[in-house]
Every structure is written in structure tokens, then in C-alpha cells.
Design a protein around this motif. Structure first.
Motif, short mmCIF file in Angstrom:
data_model
loop_
_atom_site.label_atom_id
_atom_site.label_comp_id
_atom_site.label_asym_id
_atom_site.label_seq_id
_atom_site.Cartn_x
_atom_site.Cartn_y
_atom_site.Cartn_z
N MET A 1 0.85 -1.18 0.00
CA MET A 1 0.00 0.00 0.00
C MET A 1 0.88 1.23 0.00
N ASN A 2 0.60 2.19 -0.91
CA ASN A 2 1.43 3.38 -0.98
C ASN A 2 0.84 4.55 -0.22
N GLY A 3 -0.35 4.39 0.36
CA GLY A 3 -0.92 5.43 1.20
C GLY A 3 -1.58 6.55 0.43
N SER A 4 -1.62 6.46 -0.90
CA SER A 4 -2.25 7.54 -1.64
C SER A 4 -3.74 7.30 -1.77
N LEU A 5 -4.46 8.40 -1.98
CA LEU A 5 -5.90 8.29 -2.16
C LEU A 5 -6.17 7.75 -3.54
N ASP A 6 -7.12 6.82 -3.65
CA ASP A 6 -7.45 6.34 -4.97
C ASP A 6 -8.42 7.31 -5.64
N GLU A 7 -8.68 7.10 -6.92
CA GLU A 7 -9.50 8.03 -7.68
C GLU A 7 -10.90 8.20 -7.09
N SER A 94 -11.37 6.22 4.80
CA SER A 94 -11.39 5.15 3.80
C SER A 94 -10.92 3.86 4.44
N GLU A 95 -11.06 2.81 3.71
CA GLU A 95 -10.66 1.49 4.21
C GLU A 95 -9.14 1.31 4.19
N THR A 96 -8.41 2.25 3.59
CA THR A 96 -6.95 2.13 3.49
C THR A 96 -6.25 2.52 4.77
N GLY A 97 -7.00 3.09 5.74
CA GLY A 97 -6.38 3.55 6.97
C GLY A 97 -6.04 5.03 6.93
N TYR A 98 -6.21 5.64 5.77
CA TYR A 98 -5.97 7.07 5.62
C TYR A 98 -7.29 7.79 5.46
N SER A 99 -7.31 9.05 5.82
CA SER A 99 -8.48 9.90 5.63
C SER A 99 -8.13 10.99 4.63
N ALA A 100 -9.10 11.34 3.80
CA ALA A 100 -8.97 12.50 2.93
C ALA A 100 -9.41 13.70 3.77
N VAL A 101 -8.53 14.68 3.92
CA VAL A 101 -8.79 15.82 4.78
C VAL A 101 -8.74 17.10 3.96
#
Length: 126
Positions: A1-7, A94-101
Motif C-alpha cells: 500500500m502506498n498510502g495515496s488516495l485512490d480516484e 477510507s478502508e486504506t487507513g488514511y483519511s482525505a482531509v
């Protein structure tokens, strides 16, 4: 996982509807930044990340730390070492563990971003 937001995550946060209208044109730009915030118990937390999109009034980034809409933060541009006070406008997990802020500066700060030819509506001349 690269930690970036997907489209899908990016579109979800930046969808064009009246609640998400911007006061200045958005530029897709990855800038290394540090986010500083305080937890409920007053402890200072920091996280290194990068922006996804920016404008003269704020931007969008991804964070792993828990953060809430309305929370004040300090954003540090890793390249220029400039610091600016901000507040969190919206958080989408998101399910990736990161949030879009989504965040906005306390005062417009188009010079915070390393853009040689900023959009005309940023109010800055190159």
C-alpha cells in the motif's frame, strides 16, 4: 500500500456540488507537508504527508492520524519551512487507513505553495 488516495476517494471529497465549491481554482499538486494538531488531552501530534490538491485558500491531503472537522491544525511546508494556521473543513475516512482531509487556511495564503504561475483567481502575480 502506498498510502495515496485512490480516484474514487479523491472524487468523493472533491465532488462538484454546492457544498464543495472553491473560492479559488484548485491545482493538483503533491507538496510534502507536516501537519501539527493537538489531541483532546492536549498532546501535540505530528504527521508527515503530502497534499493531493491545493488552492489559495487551502487544499486536500491524506492523513493517518485521527482528526475532526472544525479542528485547528498547523501546516508546515517541508520545502520552504513556511507555517500556516488552518482548520479542518471535512474528513472522509477510507478502508486504506488514511483519511482525505480538506482544510482551509486561517487567511488566504497562495504564496504557501511552490507555484510559479498561479491561477489568476489566486490574487498573486508571478
Amino acid at each position: 500500500m502506498n498510502g495515496s488516495l485512490d480516484e474514487t476517494e479523491t472524487k468523493s471529497v472533491t465532488a462538484q456540488n454546492p457544498a464543495n465549491r472553491r473560492r479559488s481554482e484548485r491545482v493538483m499538486l503533491q507538496v510534502p507537508v507536516v501537519v501539527q494538531a493537538r489531541t483532546r488531552d492536549g498532546k501535540e501530534v505530528r504527521e508527515e504527508t503530502q497534499t493531493v490538491a491545493v488552492n489559495a485558500h487551502g487544499g486536500l491531503l491524506r492523513l493517518h492520524m485521527e482528526i475532526k472537522a472544525g479542528q485547528p491544525i498547523v501546516l508546515i511546508n517541508e520545502r520552504s519551512k513556511m507555517q500556516h494556521g488552518c482548520r479542518v473543513v471535512r474528513v472522509e475516512t477510507s478502508e486504506t487507513g488514511y483519511s482525505a482531509v480538506a482544510f482551509e487556511f486561517d487567511q488566504p495564503a497562495p504564496q504557501f505553495w511552490p507555484i510559479v504561475f498561479p491561477p489568476a483567481d489566486w490574487g498573486v502575480r508571478p
